[in-house]
Scaffold this motif. Sequence first.
Motif, PDB file in Angstrom:
ATOM      1  N   GLU A 292     -21.728 -36.100  47.758  1.00  0.00           N
ATOM      2  CA  GLU A 292     -22.148 -36.821  48.966  1.00  0.00           C
ATOM      3  C   GLU A 292     -22.766 -35.867  49.991  1.00  0.00           C
ATOM      4  O   GLU A 292     -22.985 -36.246  51.146  1.00  0.00           O
ATOM      5  CB  GLU A 292     -20.951 -37.546  49.592  1.00  0.00           C
ATOM      6  N   LEU A 293     -23.045 -34.647  49.572  1.00  0.00           N
ATOM      7  CA  LEU A 293     -23.638 -33.678  50.497  1.00  0.00           C
ATOM      8  C   LEU A 293     -24.955 -34.189  51.057  1.00  0.00           C
ATOM      9  O   LEU A 293     -25.761 -34.792  50.346  1.00  0.00           O
ATOM     10  CB  LEU A 293     -23.893 -32.356  49.767  1.00  0.00           C
ATOM     11  N   ARG A 294     -25.152 -33.926  52.338  1.00  0.00           N
ATOM     12  CA  ARG A 294     -26.448 -34.198  52.947  1.00  0.00           C
ATOM     13  C   ARG A 294     -26.850 -32.960  53.741  1.00  0.00           C
ATOM     14  O   ARG A 294     -25.983 -32.171  54.163  1.00  0.00           O
ATOM     15  CB  ARG A 294     -26.407 -35.441  53.827  1.00  0.00           C
ATOM     16  N   PRO A 295     -28.145 -32.754  53.943  1.00  0.00           N
ATOM     17  CA  PRO A 295     -28.593 -31.570  54.677  1.00  0.00           C
ATOM     18  C   PRO A 295     -27.887 -31.452  56.029  1.00  0.00           C
ATOM     19  O   PRO A 295     -27.712 -32.437  56.746  1.00  0.00           O
ATOM     20  CB  PRO A 295     -30.094 -31.810  54.837  1.00  0.00           C
ATOM     21  N   GLY A 296     -27.486 -30.236  56.349  1.00  0.00           N
ATOM     22  CA  GLY A 296     -26.743 -29.988  57.584  1.00  0.00           C
ATOM     23  C   GLY A 296     -25.250 -29.867  57.373  1.00  0.00           C
ATOM     24  O   GLY A 296     -24.552 -29.293  58.215  1.00  0.00           O
ATOM     25  N   ASP A 297     -24.730 -30.423  56.275  1.00  0.00           N
ATOM     26  CA  ASP A 297     -23.318 -30.238  55.964  1.00  0.00           C
ATOM     27  C   ASP A 297     -23.037 -28.763  55.691  1.00  0.00           C
ATOM     28  O   ASP A 297     -23.948 -27.992  55.380  1.00  0.00           O
ATOM     29  CB  ASP A 297     -22.921 -31.077  54.741  1.00  0.00           C
ATOM     30  N   LEU A 298     -21.773 -28.395  55.771  1.00  0.00           N
ATOM     31  CA  LEU A 298     -21.387 -27.001  55.575  1.00  0.00           C
ATOM     32  C   LEU A 298     -20.674 -26.843  54.241  1.00  0.00           C
ATOM     33  O   LEU A 298     -19.785 -27.633  53.905  1.00  0.00           O
ATOM     34  CB  LEU A 298     -20.479 -26.527  56.709  1.00  0.00           C
ATOM     35  N   VAL A 299     -21.075 -25.835  53.480  1.00  0.00           N
ATOM     36  CA  VAL A 299     -20.439 -25.506  52.205  1.00  0.00           C
ATOM     37  C   VAL A 299     -19.559 -24.290  52.445  1.00  0.00           C
ATOM     38  O   VAL A 299     -20.037 -23.258  52.938  1.00  0.00           O
ATOM     39  CB  VAL A 299     -21.482 -25.228  51.112  1.00  0.00           C
ATOM     40  N   VAL A 300     -18.277 -24.420  52.105  1.00  0.00           N
ATOM     41  CA  VAL A 300     -17.296 -23.369  52.368  1.00  0.00           C
ATOM     42  C   VAL A 300     -16.920 -22.716  51.040  1.00  0.00           C
ATOM     43  O   VAL A 300     -16.805 -23.387  50.010  1.00  0.00           O
ATOM     44  CB  VAL A 300     -16.053 -23.944  53.077  1.00  0.00           C
ATOM     45  N   TYR A 301     -16.707 -21.394  51.086  1.00  0.00           N
ATOM     46  CA  TYR A 301     -16.528 -20.616  49.868  1.00  0.00           C
ATOM     47  C   TYR A 301     -15.224 -19.823  49.885  1.00  0.00           C
ATOM     48  O   TYR A 301     -14.699 -19.491  50.951  1.00  0.00           O
ATOM     49  CB  TYR A 301     -17.689 -19.637  49.704  1.00  0.00           C
ATOM     50  N   PHE A 302     -14.765 -19.489  48.690  1.00  0.00           N
ATOM     51  CA  PHE A 302     -13.588 -18.669  48.411  1.00  0.00           C
ATOM     52  C   PHE A 302     -12.305 -19.432  48.740  1.00  0.00           C
ATOM     53  O   PHE A 302     -12.286 -20.259  49.654  1.00  0.00           O
ATOM     54  CB  PHE A 302     -13.615 -17.340  49.182  1.00  0.00           C
ATOM     55  N   PRO A 303     -11.233 -19.147  48.013  1.00  0.00           N
ATOM     56  CA  PRO A 303      -9.968 -19.856  48.265  1.00  0.00           C
ATOM     57  C   PRO A 303      -9.466 -19.714  49.699  1.00  0.00           C
ATOM     58  O   PRO A 303      -8.804 -20.610  50.215  1.00  0.00           O
ATOM     59  CB  PRO A 303      -9.002 -19.193  47.265  1.00  0.00           C
ATOM     60  N   GLU A 304      -9.793 -18.600  50.343  1.00  0.00           N
ATOM     61  CA  GLU A 304      -9.335 -18.384  51.724  1.00  0.00           C
ATOM     62  C   GLU A 304     -10.304 -18.934  52.759  1.00  0.00           C
ATOM     63  O   GLU A 304     -10.111 -18.732  53.965  1.00  0.00           O
ATOM     64  CB  GLU A 304      -9.141 -16.880  51.979  1.00  0.00           C
ATOM     65  N   ALA A 305     -11.367 -19.616  52.308  1.00  0.00           N
ATOM     66  CA  ALA A 305     -12.379 -20.187  53.217  1.00  0.00           C
ATOM     67  C   ALA A 305     -12.989 -19.115  54.107  1.00  0.00           C
ATOM     68  O   ALA A 305     -13.191 -19.310  55.307  1.00  0.00           O
ATOM     69  CB  ALA A 305     -11.782 -21.305  54.064  1.00  0.00           C
ATOM     70  N   THR A 306     -13.359 -17.980  53.518  1.00  0.00           N
ATOM     71  CA  THR A 306     -13.844 -16.846  54.309  1.00  0.00           C
ATOM     72  C   THR A 306     -15.364 -16.758  54.376  1.00  0.00           C
ATOM     73  O   THR A 306     -15.890 -15.791  54.929  1.00  0.00           O
ATOM     74  CB  THR A 306     -13.283 -15.529  53.740  1.00  0.00           C
ATOM     75  N   HIS A 307     -16.081 -17.721  53.829  1.00  0.00           N
ATOM     76  CA  HIS A 307     -17.540 -17.699  53.915  1.00  0.00           C
ATOM     77  C   HIS A 307     -18.035 -19.136  54.032  1.00  0.00           C
ATOM     78  O   HIS A 307     -17.414 -20.071  53.519  1.00  0.00           O
ATOM     79  CB  HIS A 307     -18.148 -17.034  52.673  1.00  0.00           C
ATOM     80  N   VAL A 308     -19.151 -19.317  54.725  1.00  0.00           N
ATOM     81  CA  VAL A 308     -19.683 -20.654  54.934  1.00  0.00           C
ATOM     82  C   VAL A 308     -21.201 -20.586  54.983  1.00  0.00           C
ATOM     83  O   VAL A 308     -21.791 -19.581  55.403  1.00  0.00           O
ATOM     84  CB  VAL A 308     -19.111 -21.271  56.238  1.00  0.00           C
ATOM     85  N   ALA A 309     -21.851 -21.651  54.516  1.00  0.00           N
ATOM     86  CA  ALA A 309     -23.309 -21.767  54.538  1.00  0.00           C
ATOM     87  C   ALA A 309     -23.655 -23.203  54.917  1.00  0.00           C
ATOM     88  O   ALA A 309     -22.791 -24.087  54.939  1.00  0.00           O
ATOM     89  CB  ALA A 309     -23.902 -21.404  53.177  1.00  0.00           C
ATOM     90  N   MET A 310     -24.930 -23.448  55.209  1.00  0.00           N
ATOM     91  CA  MET A 310     -25.385 -24.795  55.557  1.00  0.00           C
ATOM     92  C   MET A 310     -26.219 -25.360  54.418  1.00  0.00           C
ATOM     93  O   MET A 310     -27.138 -24.703  53.929  1.00  0.00           O
ATOM     94  CB  MET A 310     -26.196 -24.775  56.860  1.00  0.00           C
ATOM     95  N   TYR A 311     -25.904 -26.591  54.030  1.00  0.00           N
ATOM     96  CA  TYR A 311     -26.613 -27.200  52.914  1.00  0.00           C
ATOM     97  C   TYR A 311     -28.042 -27.547  53.316  1.00  0.00           C
ATOM     98  O   TYR A 311     -28.285 -28.175  54.349  1.00  0.00           O
ATOM     99  CB  TYR A 311     -25.881 -28.455  52.442  1.00  0.00           C
TER     100      TYR A 311
END
Length: 384
Positions: A292-311
């Motif tokens: 259900e991702l749409r542009p502008g949503d945030l993608v979070v990475y790693f089990p500790e949620a230590t990185h984030v990007a914008m879709y």
Amino acid sequence: MSGSLLRLVCTAAVAAGIVLAPRPAAAEPESGERSVAELLTDLQRRYREAEQATETYNGTAAKLTRQRAAVRRLDAELARTRATLRDSRGAAARLARQQYQNSGTGLSPYLRLLLARDPQRALDQGHVIGRLARDRAATVGRLTGSERRAGELARRARAALDAQLALAARQRADRDVVRDRLRDVEEMIASLDAEQLTALSAAEERGTAKAQRRLVASGALGDGDGKPSAGGDRALRFAVEQLGKPYEWGAQGPGSFDCSGLTSVAWQRAGTPIPRTSQEQWARLKRVPLDELRPGDLVVYFPEATHVAMYLGDGKVVQAPRPGAAVKVSPITANPVLGAVRPDPGTRPVAHYAPPRLPAGAADGSDAGYGAAYAPAAPETSVR
């Protein structure tokens, strides 16, 4: 830290692992040497520690900003209360002078009232005396209340200042941890030669490409034609405008960003303030499934949620990858995906949407952040 080595660590900070693909096969190492897979694992671990420390620093910095604002509010309120207290003390002093002056006649106002010859005049004086008594009681009450309020505010202001000083000390400690983690990365990369760095970069790129193919083929991203909300469109266009600006830990623009600095500022510019750190973004924002991702949503990475990007759409993200890299367009699988969040749940997507135009070179550069071009210039390069 030498200039060349600083450029090295900035450009050669380690790649994050890929959760959606198996580890790339490594060539057989020579006797006594670690394999590419072992080197990659070590670099990934060190980079994740550095980024986790960075987000901890960011979280402390955000708390310190809020605490400083609280201290300023308490100081302003205490100043207003002390001004009121001065006024109340002045009124109390005037009241004391009036009582002293009245005592010089030998008769109290109430006794003079009882001895008055004119009943109507006495009644009028009685109203005046009653009003004066009420005013005096109110003056004393205000003085007492102001003193109590000033004392409580002074106590709270001292406590808030102590908390601010403690947070400032913690921020300095967090900063030192980040520097130590980056120095660990720097030292390891400085120990590798150009051939090893090239092998690591190639292994990472193969793993990312394979993971991206598998993710897209699985249908996990849905049909890929999602449209952003109006706010998401504004946030994304701001992020795209930052392409090419360098990563810098703790930075929130305008000349450089770290990962959560980019996403938080982008959404703030879009009119929706969100938490500063990737962990808080993951914890407090509405989670959405990948399909259900749409542009502008945030993608979070790693089990500790230590990185984030914008879709960005079409299986890609805009991110500030890591030290040495620049804000760029990357495959969504450039890091191990934890999940996605939406800063503006409940908003409707726009009816018509044209993706932002990407400048030339928007996706250039290794998502891993290292490669043969950034190998140490000489074996004797030292760390200071």
